[in-house]
Design a protein around this motif. Sequence first.
Motif, PDB file in Angstrom:
ATOM      1  N   ALA A 163       0.829  -1.213   0.000  1.00 60.86           N
ATOM      2  CA  ALA A 163       0.000   0.000   0.000  1.00 60.86           C
ATOM      3  C   ALA A 163       0.857   1.254   0.000  1.00 60.86           C
ATOM      4  O   ALA A 163       0.592   2.206  -0.741  1.00 60.86           O
ATOM      5  CB  ALA A 163      -0.936  -0.004   1.210  1.00 60.86           C
ATOM      6  N   ARG A 164       1.902   1.279   0.810  1.00 60.64           N
ATOM      7  CA  ARG A 164       2.765   2.462   0.870  1.00 60.64           C
ATOM      8  C   ARG A 164       3.540   2.644  -0.434  1.00 60.64           C
ATOM      9  O   ARG A 164       3.787   3.772  -0.867  1.00 60.64           O
ATOM     10  CB  ARG A 164       3.715   2.357   2.057  1.00 60.64           C
ATOM     11  CG  ARG A 164       3.028   2.537   3.405  1.00 60.64           C
ATOM     12  CD  ARG A 164       4.038   2.841   4.499  1.00 60.64           C
ATOM     13  NE  ARG A 164       3.359   3.127   5.741  1.00 60.64           N
ATOM     14  CZ  ARG A 164       3.079   2.212   6.681  1.00 60.64           C
ATOM     15  NH1 ARG A 164       3.430   0.956   6.485  1.00 60.64           N
ATOM     16  NH2 ARG A 164       2.451   2.554   7.794  1.00 60.64           N
ATOM     17  N   ALA A 165       3.928   1.534  -1.041  1.00 58.79           N
ATOM     18  CA  ALA A 165       4.632   1.630  -2.320  1.00 58.79           C
ATOM     19  C   ALA A 165       3.714   2.218  -3.389  1.00 58.79           C
ATOM     20  O   ALA A 165       4.137   3.032  -4.213  1.00 58.79           O
ATOM     21  CB  ALA A 165       5.157   0.259  -2.740  1.00 58.79           C
ATOM     22  N   VAL A 166       2.447   1.814  -3.378  1.00 54.34           N
ATOM     23  CA  VAL A 166       1.479   2.385  -4.314  1.00 54.34           C
ATOM     24  C   VAL A 166       1.309   3.871  -4.034  1.00 54.34           C
ATOM     25  O   VAL A 166       1.241   4.698  -4.958  1.00 54.34           O
ATOM     26  CB  VAL A 166       0.129   1.657  -4.210  1.00 54.34           C
ATOM     27  CG1 VAL A 166      -0.959   2.419  -4.970  1.00 54.34           C
ATOM     28  CG2 VAL A 166       0.242   0.248  -4.769  1.00 54.34           C
ATOM     29  N   ALA A 167       1.241   4.250  -2.759  1.00 60.03           N
ATOM     30  CA  ALA A 167       1.093   5.657  -2.394  1.00 60.03           C
ATOM     31  C   ALA A 167       2.283   6.478  -2.866  1.00 60.03           C
ATOM     32  O   ALA A 167       2.153   7.678  -3.133  1.00 60.03           O
ATOM     33  CB  ALA A 167       0.934   5.797  -0.881  1.00 60.03           C
ATOM     34  N   ALA A 168       3.449   5.817  -2.998  1.00 63.44           N
ATOM     35  CA  ALA A 168       4.637   6.508  -3.506  1.00 63.44           C
ATOM     36  C   ALA A 168       4.651   6.569  -5.018  1.00 63.44           C
ATOM     37  O   ALA A 168       5.563   7.140  -5.616  1.00 63.44           O
ATOM     38  CB  ALA A 168       5.906   5.805  -3.010  1.00 63.44           C
ATOM     39  N   GLY A 169       3.626   5.957  -5.660  1.00 64.12           N
ATOM     40  CA  GLY A 169       3.522   6.030  -7.112  1.00 64.12           C
ATOM     41  C   GLY A 169       4.230   4.922  -7.853  1.00 64.12           C
ATOM     42  O   GLY A 169       4.386   4.990  -9.068  1.00 64.12           O
ATOM     43  N   LYS A 170       4.648   3.867  -7.156  1.00 61.55           N
ATOM     44  CA  LYS A 170       5.390   2.795  -7.811  1.00 61.55           C
ATOM     45  C   LYS A 170       4.461   1.876  -8.600  1.00 61.55           C
ATOM     46  O   LYS A 170       3.309   1.664  -8.226  1.00 61.55           O
ATOM     47  CB  LYS A 170       6.166   1.984  -6.770  1.00 61.55           C
ATOM     48  CG  LYS A 170       7.276   2.748  -6.064  1.00 61.55           C
ATOM     49  CD  LYS A 170       8.046   1.841  -5.132  1.00 61.55           C
ATOM     50  CE  LYS A 170       9.240   2.574  -4.512  1.00 61.55           C
ATOM     51  NZ  LYS A 170       8.814   3.572  -3.531  1.00 61.55           N
ATOM     52  N   GLN A 204      -7.171   6.186  -5.847  1.00 67.42           N
ATOM     53  CA  GLN A 204      -7.945   6.435  -4.632  1.00 67.42           C
ATOM     54  C   GLN A 204      -7.163   5.979  -3.406  1.00 67.42           C
ATOM     55  O   GLN A 204      -7.171   6.650  -2.364  1.00 67.42           O
ATOM     56  CB  GLN A 204      -9.295   5.717  -4.698  1.00 67.42           C
ATOM     57  CG  GLN A 204     -10.245   6.128  -3.575  1.00 67.42           C
ATOM     58  CD  GLN A 204     -11.585   5.450  -3.682  1.00 67.42           C
ATOM     59  OE1 GLN A 204     -11.688   4.334  -4.188  1.00 67.42           O
ATOM     60  NE2 GLN A 204     -12.620   6.115  -3.200  1.00 67.42           N
ATOM     61  N   LEU A 205      -6.470   4.845  -3.513  1.00 67.91           N
ATOM     62  CA  LEU A 205      -5.649   4.372  -2.407  1.00 67.91           C
ATOM     63  C   LEU A 205      -4.552   5.376  -2.086  1.00 67.91           C
ATOM     64  O   LEU A 205      -4.322   5.717  -0.920  1.00 67.91           O
ATOM     65  CB  LEU A 205      -5.027   3.017  -2.760  1.00 67.91           C
ATOM     66  CG  LEU A 205      -3.986   2.476  -1.768  1.00 67.91           C
ATOM     67  CD1 LEU A 205      -4.618   2.223  -0.407  1.00 67.91           C
ATOM     68  CD2 LEU A 205      -3.358   1.191  -2.307  1.00 67.91           C
ATOM     69  N   ALA A 206      -3.868   5.849  -3.113  1.00 65.02           N
ATOM     70  CA  ALA A 206      -2.784   6.802  -2.903  1.00 65.02           C
ATOM     71  C   ALA A 206      -3.286   8.088  -2.256  1.00 65.02           C
ATOM     72  O   ALA A 206      -2.647   8.637  -1.352  1.00 65.02           O
ATOM     73  CB  ALA A 206      -2.095   7.114  -4.231  1.00 65.02           C
ATOM     74  N   LEU A 207      -4.439   8.565  -2.696  1.00 68.61           N
ATOM     75  CA  LEU A 207      -4.991   9.793  -2.130  1.00 68.61           C
ATOM     76  C   LEU A 207      -5.407   9.589  -0.682  1.00 68.61           C
ATOM     77  O   LEU A 207      -5.222  10.468   0.159  1.00 68.61           O
ATOM     78  CB  LEU A 207      -6.180  10.267  -2.969  1.00 68.61           C
ATOM     79  CG  LEU A 207      -5.857  10.696  -4.401  1.00 68.61           C
ATOM     80  CD1 LEU A 207      -7.126  11.084  -5.143  1.00 68.61           C
ATOM     81  CD2 LEU A 207      -4.870  11.860  -4.415  1.00 68.61           C
ATOM     82  N   ARG A 208      -5.969   8.417  -0.379  1.00 68.67           N
ATOM     83  CA  ARG A 208      -6.383   8.137   0.998  1.00 68.67           C
ATOM     84  C   ARG A 208      -5.181   8.027   1.923  1.00 68.67           C
ATOM     85  O   ARG A 208      -5.251   8.402   3.097  1.00 68.67           O
ATOM     86  CB  ARG A 208      -7.181   6.827   1.041  1.00 68.67           C
ATOM     87  CG  ARG A 208      -8.564   6.885   0.427  1.00 68.67           C
ATOM     88  CD  ARG A 208      -9.574   7.529   1.344  1.00 68.67           C
ATOM     89  NE  ARG A 208      -9.691   6.843   2.616  1.00 68.67           N
ATOM     90  CZ  ARG A 208     -10.416   5.749   2.833  1.00 68.67           C
ATOM     91  NH1 ARG A 208     -11.105   5.209   1.824  1.00 68.67           N
ATOM     92  NH2 ARG A 208     -10.469   5.185   4.027  1.00 68.67           N
ATOM     93  N   LEU A 209      -4.073   7.509   1.392  1.00 66.31           N
ATOM     94  CA  LEU A 209      -2.882   7.326   2.220  1.00 66.31           C
ATOM     95  C   LEU A 209      -2.009   8.571   2.278  1.00 66.31           C
ATOM     96  O   LEU A 209      -1.060   8.618   3.048  1.00 66.31           O
ATOM     97  CB  LEU A 209      -2.039   6.162   1.689  1.00 66.31           C
ATOM     98  CG  LEU A 209      -2.639   4.764   1.841  1.00 66.31           C
ATOM     99  CD1 LEU A 209      -1.640   3.719   1.372  1.00 66.31           C
ATOM    100  CD2 LEU A 209      -3.032   4.501   3.273  1.00 66.31           C
ATOM    101  N   ALA A 210      -2.299   9.558   1.458  1.00 64.92           N
ATOM    102  CA  ALA A 210      -1.455  10.749   1.395  1.00 64.92           C
ATOM    103  C   ALA A 210      -1.266  11.385   2.767  1.00 64.92           C
ATOM    104  O   ALA A 210      -0.186  11.848   3.118  1.00 64.92           O
ATOM    105  CB  ALA A 210      -2.053  11.774   0.433  1.00 64.92           C
ATOM    106  N   GLU A 211      -2.311  11.406   3.572  1.00 58.68           N
ATOM    107  CA  GLU A 211      -2.225  11.971   4.910  1.00 58.68           C
ATOM    108  C   GLU A 211      -1.921  10.923   5.963  1.00 58.68           C
ATOM    109  O   GLU A 211      -1.319  11.205   6.976  1.00 58.68           O
ATOM    110  CB  GLU A 211      -3.537  12.679   5.267  1.00 58.68           C
ATOM    111  CG  GLU A 211      -3.600  13.247   6.682  1.00 58.68           C
ATOM    112  CD  GLU A 211      -2.639  14.405   6.891  1.00 58.68           C
ATOM    113  OE1 GLU A 211      -2.472  14.819   8.053  1.00 58.68           O
ATOM    114  OE2 GLU A 211      -2.082  14.897   5.912  1.00 58.68           O
TER     115      GLU A 211
END
Length: 228
Positions: A163-170, A204-211
């Motif tokens: 999930a964090r890797a996706v939030a980083a755009g990978k 949507q996952l990346a945006l939710r994890l942004a904060e």
Amino acid sequence: MSGKRHFLVTGRDAGPQAPTLPPPRWLQAFPDGRVCTWATLRAGVRPGDTVWVPVTEPDWEAHVRAFVRERADAPVVVLSPVPQDAEGLRALDAGARGYVHLLAVPAVLREVEQVVRHGGLWAGPELVQRLLAATRTLLQRQPAAARELVDLSQLSEREAQVARAVAAGKSNREIAAQLCISERTVKAHLGQVFAKLGVRDRVQLALRLAEAVPAARSPAEPGPEVSP
């Protein structure tokens, strides 16, 4: 006739010229896909059908915006021969649910179709980063009490890493290499992440994890931190 259909918009009226052929990979992904004009599309599209629009067509942005206002029940994917962040943002702003390379391989095109048909959003990693940057700016302007944080405790350690890797755009390939697992395993973990966090797609996952990412730490991920 049952099942979802695919329309590739050419923007050209029927005439004596040779018919426009779909890109070979698009036709491989959707053998029953149809080439149409905007006029024939409006007459024949049904809820759940997917509409594919190349940016090489005249006034594609205005046409997409008008079509989405009329038919929000038929998701639009914009195809570009040279994807660029600015162009992708224009496509999403016009109401498209996806933005992808015109020559993407059939497997990717089919994956895009599944995401947008289920209400998700598809965009490249660089575009995700721009969306995240804009979202972080907006979040910083909100009072802390108004921010909705994502609870990562319901994820396994590996799912949280993905999930964090996706939030980083990978991409899935980059995540697989970083975590020393297969791309298929990445997809399986990502499916569990989507289900547990109640999100529909990577954006949507990346945006939710942004904060949430800075506030909720899990065990350190293996390998160096890489920004795509």
